[in-house]
Each structure stands twice: as structure tokens, then as C-alpha cells.
Design a protein around this motif. Structure first.
Motif, PDB file in Angstrom:
ATOM      1  N   PHE A 123     -21.838 -11.827   3.891  1.00  0.00           N
ATOM      2  CA  PHE A 123     -20.429 -11.891   4.259  1.00  0.00           C
ATOM      3  C   PHE A 123     -20.331 -12.610   5.588  1.00  0.00           C
ATOM      4  N   THR A 124     -19.538 -13.674   5.621  1.00  0.00           N
ATOM      5  CA  THR A 124     -19.375 -14.453   6.837  1.00  0.00           C
ATOM      6  C   THR A 124     -17.912 -14.876   6.990  1.00  0.00           C
ATOM      7  N   SER A 125     -17.621 -15.507   8.117  1.00  0.00           N
ATOM      8  CA  SER A 125     -16.288 -16.036   8.371  1.00  0.00           C
ATOM      9  C   SER A 125     -16.419 -17.398   9.035  1.00  0.00           C
ATOM     10  N   THR A 126     -15.491 -18.270   8.733  1.00  0.00           N
ATOM     11  CA  THR A 126     -15.533 -19.614   9.325  1.00  0.00           C
ATOM     12  C   THR A 126     -15.287 -19.580  10.829  1.00  0.00           C
ATOM     13  N   THR A 127     -14.707 -18.494  11.338  1.00  0.00           N
ATOM     14  CA  THR A 127     -14.403 -18.399  12.771  1.00  0.00           C
ATOM     15  C   THR A 127     -15.437 -17.586  13.548  1.00  0.00           C
ATOM     16  N   CYS A 128     -16.474 -17.140  12.880  1.00  0.00           N
ATOM     17  CA  CYS A 128     -17.487 -16.265  13.482  1.00  0.00           C
ATOM     18  C   CYS A 128     -18.642 -17.100  14.046  1.00  0.00           C
ATOM     19  N   ALA A 129     -18.883 -16.981  15.350  1.00  0.00           N
ATOM     20  CA  ALA A 129     -19.961 -17.750  15.998  1.00  0.00           C
ATOM     21  C   ALA A 129     -21.339 -17.320  15.498  1.00  0.00           C
ATOM     22  N   TYR A 130     -21.553 -16.033  15.300  1.00  0.00           N
ATOM     23  CA  TYR A 130     -22.851 -15.552  14.814  1.00  0.00           C
ATOM     24  C   TYR A 130     -23.101 -16.025  13.386  1.00  0.00           C
ATOM     25  N   CYS A 131     -22.030 -16.145  12.603  1.00  0.00           N
ATOM     26  CA  CYS A 131     -22.166 -16.623  11.227  1.00  0.00           C
ATOM     27  C   CYS A 131     -22.689 -18.059  11.214  1.00  0.00           C
ATOM     28  N   ALA A 132     -22.264 -18.847  12.202  1.00  0.00           N
ATOM     29  CA  ALA A 132     -22.711 -20.237  12.287  1.00  0.00           C
ATOM     30  C   ALA A 132     -24.223 -20.332  12.482  1.00  0.00           C
ATOM     31  N   LEU A 133     -24.834 -19.295  13.039  1.00  0.00           N
ATOM     32  CA  LEU A 133     -26.297 -19.266  13.176  1.00  0.00           C
ATOM     33  C   LEU A 133     -26.966 -19.035  11.832  1.00  0.00           C
ATOM     34  N   LEU A 134     -26.275 -18.320  10.956  1.00  0.00           N
ATOM     35  CA  LEU A 134     -26.835 -17.972   9.649  1.00  0.00           C
ATOM     36  C   LEU A 134     -26.710 -19.108   8.641  1.00  0.00           C
ATOM     37  N   TYR A 135     -25.620 -19.873   8.687  1.00  0.00           N
ATOM     38  CA  TYR A 135     -25.353 -20.895   7.673  1.00  0.00           C
ATOM     39  C   TYR A 135     -26.515 -21.847   7.412  1.00  0.00           C
ATOM     40  N   PRO A 136     -27.158 -22.400   8.446  1.00  0.00           N
ATOM     41  CA  PRO A 136     -28.232 -23.360   8.163  1.00  0.00           C
ATOM     42  C   PRO A 136     -29.464 -22.735   7.510  1.00  0.00           C
ATOM     43  N   THR A 194     -14.705 -25.488   3.204  1.00  0.00           N
ATOM     44  CA  THR A 194     -15.264 -26.775   2.769  1.00  0.00           C
ATOM     45  C   THR A 194     -15.925 -27.491   3.940  1.00  0.00           C
ATOM     46  N   GLU A 195     -15.327 -27.409   5.122  1.00  0.00           N
ATOM     47  CA  GLU A 195     -15.932 -28.008   6.323  1.00  0.00           C
ATOM     48  C   GLU A 195     -17.290 -27.383   6.623  1.00  0.00           C
ATOM     49  N   LYS A 196     -17.384 -26.051   6.536  1.00  0.00           N
ATOM     50  CA  LYS A 196     -18.659 -25.359   6.792  1.00  0.00           C
ATOM     51  C   LYS A 196     -19.700 -25.745   5.741  1.00  0.00           C
ATOM     52  N   ILE A 197     -19.285 -25.804   4.477  1.00  0.00           N
ATOM     53  CA  ILE A 197     -20.214 -26.192   3.405  1.00  0.00           C
ATOM     54  C   ILE A 197     -20.789 -27.581   3.686  1.00  0.00           C
ATOM     55  N   ASN A 198     -19.931 -28.510   4.072  1.00  0.00           N
ATOM     56  CA  ASN A 198     -20.383 -29.878   4.357  1.00  0.00           C
ATOM     57  C   ASN A 198     -21.201 -29.957   5.641  1.00  0.00           C
ATOM     58  N   GLU A 199     -20.749 -29.268   6.681  1.00  0.00           N
ATOM     59  CA  GLU A 199     -21.448 -29.298   7.975  1.00  0.00           C
ATOM     60  C   GLU A 199     -22.870 -28.770   7.871  1.00  0.00           C
ATOM     61  N   PHE A 200     -23.037 -27.685   7.125  1.00  0.00           N
ATOM     62  CA  PHE A 200     -24.352 -27.046   7.029  1.00  0.00           C
ATOM     63  C   PHE A 200     -25.071 -27.341   5.717  1.00  0.00           C
ATOM     64  N   GLU A 201     -24.505 -28.246   4.913  1.00  0.00           N
ATOM     65  CA  GLU A 201     -25.110 -28.671   3.644  1.00  0.00           C
ATOM     66  C   GLU A 201     -25.526 -27.478   2.790  1.00  0.00           C
TER      67      GLU A 201
END
Length: 175
Positions: free
Chosen positions: A74-87, A113-120
Motif C-alpha cells: 500500500f502506497t501513495s503518490t504523495t508519500c516520500a517514504y513510498c518513493a523509496l519503495l517504488y524502485p 501514471t507518473e509514478k509508474i513511468n518515473e520508476f518503470e
């Protein structure tokens, strides 16, 4: 033995004791369970939704008897810690083909969609609303459940890194 030989022997014994002590401290400091593993749905509880709509319109089935289990993050596009997990999600899935990794992401279609593209990200992703999080008993992000082939919660906790995903997998295997 002269005094120099005694001194050298004592030095080696001290070196062995210090090395042993540091090894013991290190082994105790290794994380063996995820933070907040006491939160969320109860272990053994059936996951509330076992079929979810994906971003591509397909149905994501969380129950797959042919796999070891499913990790649902479970993540959110506005969550900074989630951005560490995406890659880490897609590479982890590729290294663990016996598992299915699915992400339930809070956000609007454009930001996801931006997160999907940013982190492939190539894993299945389902859009959920923040109001849906209580249905899954999720109170913090990023959070993950490991579901067995029957869709029951086996392990859970806060995940930020690939190491956390490995710990979740180990918790599930030893449950």
C-alpha cells in the motif's frame, strides 16, 4: 615463555574476545521483523478483496495457488517514504518469480501514471482511494501484507526498502 611472548598471547586473546563481542552485538542488531508488524489485519485473516481492478483495466487476482504467495503493498503518490519503495518493487518481483507483487496506490490516475513511468514499474497496480485504507486496516504507508495461496494474511508490516520486502518474505516463510 618470556614477557614479550606473554604480552603477545594476551593481545591475541583480547583481539578474539573483542571480535566475538562485536559479532554478538551485530547479530542482535540485525532486523528480523518489520516495524509495525502488530498493525493491520490479523494474521490468518482473509484479505478483504481478492480481485482488484488494475490500472490497465484487467482484474488482478491476489489468490494464485501456483505461487508461493502474494505481497500486497500500500502506497501513495504523495508519500516520500513510498518513493523509496517504488524502485525496488519490479526488481524484487523479477528476482522472486514464485511470488506475485501487487501495489495498491492512493492517488489520481494522472499521478499514479507518473509514478509508474518515473520508476518503470511493471507490477500490477490498482488505484485506491484514501478512504479505502481502513477497509484493509492500513494506518500508515508504505505498508505490506504477505498473503498465502488462500488469500490469508501470513505476515505484515511497514516496508521501505528491498531489505524490508526480504524480511516480509522471511517472516512469511517462518510463520
Amino acid at each position: 615463555m618470556n614477557i614479550m611472548q606473554w604480552a603477545e598471547l594476551v593481545m591475541y586473546v583480547m583481539l578474539i574476545l573483542v571480535t566475538y563481542s562485536l559479532t554478538q552485538v551485530y547479530q542482535r542488531s540485525i532486523k528480523k521483523e518489520l516495524y509495525n508488524s502488530n498493525m493491520g489485519l490479523a494474521k490468518g485473516e482473509k484479505f478483504p478483496l481478492l480481485n482488484l481492478p488494475s490500472m490497465t483495466g484487467e482484474v488482478i487476482s491476489l489468490v494464485r495457488p501456483s505461487t508461493e504467495g502474494t505481497i500486497v503493498t500500500f502506497t501513495s503518490t504523495t508519500c516520500a517514504y513510498c518513493a523509496l519503495l517504488y524502485p525496488t518493487l519490479t526488481p524484487f518481483q523479477e528476482k522472486q518469480p514464485q511470488l506475485k507483487v501487487v501495489n495498491l496506490m492512493v492517488g489520481n490516475m494522472e499521478s499514479i501514471t507518473e509514478k509508474i513511468n518515473e520508476f518503470e514499474m511493471k507490477i500490477p497496480i490498482s488505484l485506491i482511494e484514501e478512504e479505502d485504507l481502513p477497509n484493509f486496516n492500513v494506518k500508515l504507508l508504505p505498508f505490506a501484507y504477505f498473503l498465502n495461496a488462500d488469500g490469508k494474511v501470513v505476515a505484515k508490516g511497514a516496508v521501505n526498502t528491498e531489505d524490508d520486502l526480504k524480511i516480509l518474505l522471511q517472516m512469511a516463510r517462518t510463520a
